[in-house]
Motif scaffolding. Structure first.
Motif, PDB file in Angstrom:
ATOM      1  N   UNK A  13       0.825  -1.203   0.000  1.00  0.00           N
ATOM      2  CA  UNK A  13       0.000   0.000   0.000  1.00  0.00           C
ATOM      3  C   UNK A  13       0.863   1.259   0.000  1.00  0.00           C
ATOM      4  N   UNK A  14       1.939   1.244   0.754  1.00  0.00           N
ATOM      5  CA  UNK A  14       2.830   2.397   0.755  1.00  0.00           C
ATOM      6  C   UNK A  14       3.550   2.545  -0.581  1.00  0.00           C
ATOM      7  N   UNK A  15       3.907   1.433  -1.205  1.00  0.00           N
ATOM      8  CA  UNK A  15       4.479   1.500  -2.557  1.00  0.00           C
ATOM      9  C   UNK A  15       3.460   2.027  -3.556  1.00  0.00           C
ATOM     10  N   UNK A  16       2.207   1.635  -3.369  1.00  0.00           N
ATOM     11  CA  UNK A  16       1.149   2.116  -4.265  1.00  0.00           C
ATOM     12  C   UNK A  16       0.966   3.625  -4.134  1.00  0.00           C
ATOM     13  N   UNK A  17       1.312   4.190  -3.013  1.00  0.00           N
ATOM     14  CA  UNK A  17       1.286   5.649  -2.846  1.00  0.00           C
ATOM     15  C   UNK A  17       2.575   6.296  -3.339  1.00  0.00           C
ATOM     16  N   UNK A  18       3.707   5.685  -3.051  1.00  0.00           N
ATOM     17  CA  UNK A  18       4.989   6.297  -3.369  1.00  0.00           C
ATOM     18  C   UNK A  18       5.281   6.315  -4.865  1.00  0.00           C
ATOM     19  N   UNK A  19       4.956   5.238  -5.560  1.00  0.00           N
ATOM     20  CA  UNK A  19       5.284   5.162  -6.991  1.00  0.00           C
ATOM     21  C   UNK A  19       4.552   6.226  -7.797  1.00  0.00           C
ATOM     22  N   UNK A  20       3.226   6.400  -7.657  1.00  0.00           N
ATOM     23  CA  UNK A  20       2.584   7.494  -8.406  1.00  0.00           C
ATOM     24  C   UNK A  20       3.071   8.884  -7.976  1.00  0.00           C
ATOM     25  N   UNK A  21       3.392   9.051  -6.685  1.00  0.00           N
ATOM     26  CA  UNK A  21       3.897  10.340  -6.234  1.00  0.00           C
ATOM     27  C   UNK A  21       5.231  10.665  -6.904  1.00  0.00           C
ATOM     28  N   UNK A  22       6.134   9.704  -6.959  1.00  0.00           N
ATOM     29  CA  UNK A  22       7.409   9.908  -7.641  1.00  0.00           C
ATOM     30  C   UNK A  22       7.200  10.135  -9.139  1.00  0.00           C
ATOM     31  N   UNK A  61      -7.007   7.136  -2.034  1.00  0.00           N
ATOM     32  CA  UNK A  61      -8.288   6.658  -1.508  1.00  0.00           C
ATOM     33  C   UNK A  61      -8.169   5.250  -0.938  1.00  0.00           C
ATOM     34  N   UNK A  62      -7.330   4.424  -1.550  1.00  0.00           N
ATOM     35  CA  UNK A  62      -7.145   3.066  -1.051  1.00  0.00           C
ATOM     36  C   UNK A  62      -6.436   3.052   0.300  1.00  0.00           C
ATOM     37  N   UNK A  63      -5.575   4.024   0.537  1.00  0.00           N
ATOM     38  CA  UNK A  63      -4.771   4.023   1.764  1.00  0.00           C
ATOM     39  C   UNK A  63      -5.415   4.764   2.925  1.00  0.00           C
ATOM     40  N   UNK A  83     -17.627  -0.257   7.212  1.00  0.00           N
ATOM     41  CA  UNK A  83     -16.371  -0.864   7.676  1.00  0.00           C
ATOM     42  C   UNK A  83     -16.200  -2.298   7.174  1.00  0.00           C
ATOM     43  N   UNK A  84     -17.305  -3.021   7.052  1.00  0.00           N
ATOM     44  CA  UNK A  84     -17.220  -4.426   6.627  1.00  0.00           C
ATOM     45  C   UNK A  84     -16.795  -4.568   5.173  1.00  0.00           C
ATOM     46  N   UNK A  85     -16.920  -3.519   4.375  1.00  0.00           N
ATOM     47  CA  UNK A  85     -16.581  -3.598   2.957  1.00  0.00           C
ATOM     48  C   UNK A  85     -15.338  -2.788   2.602  1.00  0.00           C
ATOM     49  N   UNK A  86     -14.615  -2.311   3.588  1.00  0.00           N
ATOM     50  CA  UNK A  86     -13.459  -1.455   3.311  1.00  0.00           C
ATOM     51  C   UNK A  86     -12.326  -2.203   2.610  1.00  0.00           C
ATOM     52  N   UNK A  87     -12.159  -3.490   2.881  1.00  0.00           N
ATOM     53  CA  UNK A  87     -11.112  -4.255   2.199  1.00  0.00           C
ATOM     54  C   UNK A  87     -11.413  -4.339   0.698  1.00  0.00           C
ATOM     55  N   UNK A  88     -12.680  -4.545   0.347  1.00  0.00           N
ATOM     56  CA  UNK A  88     -13.061  -4.576  -1.067  1.00  0.00           C
ATOM     57  C   UNK A  88     -12.870  -3.209  -1.712  1.00  0.00           C
ATOM     58  N   UNK A  89     -13.173  -2.158  -0.953  1.00  0.00           N
ATOM     59  CA  UNK A  89     -12.978  -0.794  -1.436  1.00  0.00           C
ATOM     60  C   UNK A  89     -11.501  -0.540  -1.726  1.00  0.00           C
ATOM     61  N   UNK A  90     -10.628  -0.990  -0.840  1.00  0.00           N
ATOM     62  CA  UNK A  90      -9.194  -0.800  -1.023  1.00  0.00           C
ATOM     63  C   UNK A  90      -8.707  -1.502  -2.284  1.00  0.00           C
ATOM     64  N   UNK A  91      -9.115  -2.741  -2.469  1.00  0.00           N
ATOM     65  CA  UNK A  91      -8.706  -3.495  -3.654  1.00  0.00           C
ATOM     66  C   UNK A  91      -9.250  -2.839  -4.921  1.00  0.00           C
TER      67      UNK A  91
END
Length: 118
Positions: A13-22, A61-63, A83-91
């Motif tokens: 998840x942190x890579x998913x944030x860092x790569x687009x930021x870079x 939004x995923x993070x 809250x019960x669907x947040x994992x699906x939202x993240x994916x």
């Protein structure tokens, strides 16, 4: 101690944030070079921001539920997904980030066609 799967998921998840930021920073530097330093005759096409910016938005939004500093806390509180669907939202947000980055040219073309047609 957190299980290995959770640690790996947080790293991804942190890579998913860092790569687009870079990528946005690199595109910004390329754009500045294109505007101010490159020769007009040989500078080529202007750098595009559509893919990296959309990927950054969706990965942010995923993070929202996993990072505990602002603006992620506020975004998590504003998220209407239960809250019960947040994992699906993240994916789903991570999948949208990859899809937007891969098809950014088509997305940009459609937006331009809609604006020109209106």
């Amino acid at each position: 101690m957190l299980p290995t799967q959770v640690i790996l998921a947080l790293l991804v998840l942190q890579l998913a944030l860092a790569i687009p930021l870079f990528a946005v920073v690199i595109q910004l530097l390329r754009w500045l070079h294109w505007c101010f330093l490159a020769e007009r005759a040989s500078r080529g096409e202007r750098p595009r921001f559509t893919g990296p910016v959309l990927a950054l938005v969706f990965s942010t939004l995923a993070a929202t539920d996993f990072l505990s500093f602002e603006p992620f806390v506020t975004l998590s509180a504003l998220n209407p997904i239960p809250e019960s669907a947040r994992a699906y939202f993240t994916v789903a947000m991570l999948a949208l980030a990859v899809w937007c980055w891969a098809y950014s040219g088509a997305i940009r073309g459609r937006i331009h066609a809609l604006v020109r047609g209106a």
